[in-house]
Design an enzyme around this catalytic site. Sequence first.
Site, PDB file in Angstrom:
ATOM      1  N   GLY A  59     -10.167  23.228  27.902  1.00  0.00           N
ATOM      2  CA  GLY A  59      -8.931  23.947  28.169  1.00  0.00           C
ATOM      3  C   GLY A  59      -8.212  24.178  26.863  1.00  0.00           C
ATOM      4  CD  GLN A  96      -3.996  22.915  23.082  1.00  0.00           C
ATOM      5  OE1 GLN A  96      -4.365  23.475  24.101  1.00  0.00           O
ATOM      6  NE2 GLN A  96      -4.556  21.790  22.654  1.00  0.00           N
ATOM      7  CB  CYS A 154      -4.758  16.464  23.296  1.00  0.00           C
ATOM      8  SG  CYS A 154      -3.899  18.010  22.968  1.00  0.00           S
ATOM      9  CG  LEU A 155      -9.223  20.569  21.731  1.00  0.00           C
ATOM     10  CD1 LEU A 155      -9.423  22.011  22.152  1.00  0.00           C
ATOM     11  CD2 LEU A 155     -10.466  20.046  21.014  1.00  0.00           C
ATOM     12  CG  HIS A 166      -3.778  18.342  28.813  1.00  0.00           C
ATOM     13  ND1 HIS A 166      -3.962  17.058  28.343  1.00  0.00           N
ATOM     14  CD2 HIS A 166      -3.729  19.135  27.708  1.00  0.00           C
ATOM     15  CE1 HIS A 166      -4.019  17.083  27.013  1.00  0.00           C
ATOM     16  NE2 HIS A 166      -3.891  18.325  26.601  1.00  0.00           N
ATOM     17  CD  GLU A 167      -5.061  23.030  28.278  1.00  0.00           C
ATOM     18  OE1 GLU A 167      -4.271  23.375  27.365  1.00  0.00           O
ATOM     19  OE2 GLU A 167      -5.986  22.229  28.089  1.00  0.00           O
ATOM     20  CG  HIS A 173      -0.751  21.847  25.406  1.00  0.00           C
ATOM     21  ND1 HIS A 173      -0.312  21.103  24.340  1.00  0.00           N
ATOM     22  CD2 HIS A 173      -2.007  21.405  25.673  1.00  0.00           C
ATOM     23  CE1 HIS A 173      -1.273  20.249  23.981  1.00  0.00           C
ATOM     24  NE2 HIS A 173      -2.301  20.403  24.781  1.00  0.00           N
TER      25      HIS A 173
HETATM   26 ZN    ZN Z   1      -4.030  19.306  24.765  1.00  0.00          ZN
END
Ligand code: ZN
Length: 170
Positions: free
Chosen positions: A46, A51, A98-99, A140-141, A144
Amino acid sequence: MTLRQIVTLPDPILRRKAKPVTRFDADLQTLIDDMIETMREAPGVGLAAPQVGIPERVIVVEYAEDEEDEVAPKKLYVMVNPEIKAASEETEEGIEGCLSVPGWQGEVERALAVTVKGQTSRGKPMKVKAKGWMARIFQHEIDHINGVVFTDRATKVWKPQPEQAPLDNV
Ligand code: ZN
């Protein structure tokens, strides 16, 4: 398509509420195509526009819906202006990475099932009902695009050991 750089904490863009998308134009499609490529390359399951440094309400999710069947094909969702319209009272603890928070994992309690409403890349209404891991990825997204990262919600966070199996990052 172009790979975009994934921004990480403490970049302030990850702490801002992203703006609603109002123009469903070629620039939006380019952003979406780049986000899909960047998510796959990372690799992640995702990605939200903040991000990649864009403060707009766009997310992409790619995951196999049935988590019990490992051969289930992955499904790609692109959602513009997504909103959680309903969430189950039942919750579940799960481990997230998380990236944008590299090198950390945490245990996060999330609703087990959610109904998400939003728009397609062309501005048509769309709705997704997700449960389990897919529901977790959407939550989660959507966090963000509201300036929230998983470490804000985690009951505990830690640095995984190198021998631990890697997580699907989001
Ligand atoms: Zn994340």
